[in-house]
Design a protein around this motif. Sequence first.
Motif, PDB file in Angstrom:
ATOM      1  N   ASP A 117       0.815  -1.216   0.000  1.00 32.52           N
ATOM      2  CA  ASP A 117       0.000   0.000   0.000  1.00 32.52           C
ATOM      3  C   ASP A 117       0.849   1.266   0.000  1.00 32.52           C
ATOM      4  OD1 ASP A 117      -2.278  -1.530   0.039  1.00 32.52           O
ATOM      5  OD2 ASP A 117      -2.568  -1.361   2.207  1.00 32.52           O
ATOM      6  N   THR A 118       2.075   1.166   0.498  1.00 30.25           N
ATOM      7  CA  THR A 118       2.927   2.350   0.612  1.00 30.25           C
ATOM      8  C   THR A 118       4.061   2.393  -0.400  1.00 30.25           C
ATOM      9  OG1 THR A 118       4.260   1.231   2.282  1.00 30.25           O
ATOM     10  CG2 THR A 118       2.429   2.599   3.063  1.00 30.25           C
ATOM     11  N   HIS A 119       4.176   1.350  -1.214  1.00 34.69           N
ATOM     12  CA  HIS A 119       5.273   1.286  -2.172  1.00 34.69           C
ATOM     13  C   HIS A 119       4.842   0.427  -3.363  1.00 34.69           C
ATOM     14  CE1 HIS A 119       9.388   0.983  -3.687  1.00 34.69           C
ATOM     15  NE2 HIS A 119       9.137  -0.297  -3.866  1.00 34.69           N
TER      16      HIS A 119
ATOM     17  N   LEU B 117       5.940   6.820  -3.522  1.00 34.50           N
ATOM     18  CA  LEU B 117       5.040   5.688  -3.744  1.00 34.50           C
ATOM     19  C   LEU B 117       5.471   4.821  -4.928  1.00 34.50           C
ATOM     20  CD1 LEU B 117       2.489   4.232  -2.870  1.00 34.50           C
ATOM     21  CD2 LEU B 117       1.193   5.726  -4.372  1.00 34.50           C
TER      22      LEU B 117
END
Length: 185
Positions: free
Chosen positions: A130-132, A180
């Motif tokens: 979700d963050t990368h 991201l």
Amino acid sequence: MTIYAIRNDGYHYQELDLEVNDFIDDFPETYDYGQCHDFSVNNIAMSDFWKLMRTGFRKLDNEENRIPDITTWIDATLLLSPKAHRLLGDALSPYGEFLPIMIDTGTDRETYQIFNCLTMAKVVEEKSSDTHIAFDPNDVADKLIFKTPFQRCLDLFCQLRLKDLVESFDLNGIMFDEHLGTFLD
């Protein structure tokens, strides 16, 4: 090579006052309500049924409230001023479609363009979260701008070339976030 998520600089600029419900009745009957609301995820091209609408900008609760040259709209779409469309239109056109919209800016009425990105990119799921997001280098190497179903097409991503174009033309309204999206070597 770095991939950037395109973000709205919403603290300084007004937003387009247009929601999917404002044009949902224009979708062909082959699409249900959910598909229409998730047009970006479903990668729906709208130019065949798009009707020219008239709207304006929504002022935010801040002191600047400037009108952007380019800004994000719903999910993986951009709103381009006439100036931004003139400067970026040729570069963006292979990756989506332009949908004209009349905007009352307070002093003028101008034809802006909504850029509906229709270019998908693959990710390396085992290296993404979700963050990368780790994009497949073979898939994105020649794509200037794209979205990914990995995160439900909520954002637009771009190559450094688009960031450089926006900055060289001194277009305002968006930011480029390199935290991201990542291009794998």
